[in-house]
Design an enzyme around this catalytic site. Structure first.
Site, short mmCIF file in Angstrom:
data_model
loop_
_atom_site.label_atom_id
_atom_site.label_comp_id
_atom_site.label_asym_id
_atom_site.label_seq_id
_atom_site.Cartn_x
_atom_site.Cartn_y
_atom_site.Cartn_z
N THR A 103 -3.44 6.73 -0.07
CA THR A 103 -3.58 5.35 0.39
C THR A 103 -4.68 4.72 -0.43
O THR A 103 -5.86 5.06 -0.29
CB THR A 103 -3.92 5.29 1.89
OG1 THR A 103 -2.85 5.86 2.64
CG2 THR A 103 -4.14 3.85 2.34
N LYS A 178 1.27 -0.07 3.71
CA LYS A 178 0.37 0.87 4.38
C LYS A 178 -0.83 0.13 4.97
O LYS A 178 -1.32 0.48 6.06
CB LYS A 178 -0.10 1.95 3.41
CG LYS A 178 -1.02 3.00 4.04
CD LYS A 178 -0.36 3.75 5.19
CE LYS A 178 -1.33 4.74 5.86
NZ LYS A 178 -1.59 5.93 5.04
N LYS A 246 -12.21 3.96 4.77
CA LYS A 246 -11.78 3.59 3.42
C LYS A 246 -10.55 2.71 3.48
O LYS A 246 -10.45 1.68 2.80
CB LYS A 246 -11.52 4.85 2.61
CG LYS A 246 -11.00 4.62 1.19
CD LYS A 246 -9.50 4.66 1.10
CE LYS A 246 -8.93 6.01 1.50
NZ LYS A 246 -7.46 6.06 1.36
#
Length: 302
Positions: A103, A178, A246
């Site tokens: 990701t 995502k 993150k």
């Protein structure tokens, strides 16, 4: 792609190891590589071959390279750093397909795709959702971007690790989806923590609440899978808070590029910052519950 052709798997942490094992169980030869070699060697019992670099995996005959590492700079290193994919012989790069399950930043992904195209390789960005449970059970949702022909070639492999595999558009589209996924995840998980906090305060049995609410309109993956862990005080990581932080930075960057306010997401992000500050950064995302415990002066598991 032929089912008996070896594929490379770079990054075999919690998610990557489970996904690599599913490929092996399906009869796909896997050449594993990890920054910490011991994690790759743990797959030898399942039949994997181990190498030290991505370039070695390409040299060993892998025409598909799966990547599953924590962040954008890590993908950059796997692709373009010392011992990275493009360090392999230039003739071996022609027709190579890189499938990135990490990701990372959608804009960086588009740039990586362009750089790989310059040496004859193709990038399919393919981040996943479904957590460690989905990785283990082969039921992940996989959000893909990149060249459609390359996606079609690797789709049979993706079907061995995921249940719903969708091509969404050009390079970076999977990563953009995502980001949307993570927005929905953090909102749902905060809702689970608050619902179970009220259940605790009113004397309800938390396991019963999870069961009955999961069967109705409020049912969610977060409630069904992480609700029982919250009730039990189990914060073992399936997906760590520091990795989710993150992801939320990537969400903030994408939203900022479109001047899009995301007030609920920013609020939940601040709660995760509080969890990390309290030492829970390497706990599972369900350790968000600890913030509610400290604010409310209670314990879910007592």
């Amino acid at each position: 792609m032929s089912a008996n052709e070896p594929v490379a798997y770079v990054g075999v942490g919690i998610m990557g190891a489970a996904m690599a094992r599913n490929l092996l169980r399906a009869g796909v030869p896997v050449v594993a590589c990890n920054r910490s070699r011991a994690k790759a060697e743990a797959l030898t019992a399942d039949g994997a071959q181990v190498v030290d670099t991505a370039a070695e995996a390409v040299t060993a005959g892998c025409r598909v390279v799966f990547v599953n590492v924590p962040d954008t700079p890590d993908v950059d290193a796997v692709l373009f750093g010392e011992g990275g994919v493009i360090a392999a012989d230039s003739e071996l790069l022609k027709g190579l397909i890189v499938v990135d399950h990490s990701t990372i930043c959608p804009v960086a992904t588009a740039g990586f795709a362009q750089r790989l195209a310059e040496v004859g390789a193709t990038l399919v960005d393919a981040p996943v959702s479904g957590g460690d449970v989905g990785a283990r059970d082969g039921t992940l949702s996989i959000m893909c971007g990149g060249d459609r022909a390359a996606f079609d070639k690797v789709q049979p492999l993706l079907q061995k690790v995921g249940k719903r595999i969708t091509h969404l558009g050009p390079a970076g589209s999977g990563q953009a989806c995502k980001a949307c996924n993570q927005i929905a995840v953090v909102g749902a998980l905060a809702g689970v923590c608050e619902a179970l906090a009220l259940a605790k305060a009113t004397g309800l049995d938390l396991e019963q609440v999870v069961e009955v609410v999961s069967a109705g309109a409020a049912g969610s993956w977060q409630l069904a899978n992480l609700g029982p862990q919250i009730a039990a005080g189990d914060h073992a990581p399936g997906f760590m808070i520091e990795l989710l932080q993150k992801d939320l930075r990537l969400v903030a960057s994408a939203a900022g590029a479109h001047d899009l306010p995301l007030p609920v997401t920013r609020l939940v992000e601040s709660l995760y910052q509080a969890a990390a500050a309290a030492g829970a950064g390497r706990d599972g995302t369900q350790a968000l519950a600890g913030v509610y415990e400290r604010l409310g002066g209670f314990r879910y598991s007592e």
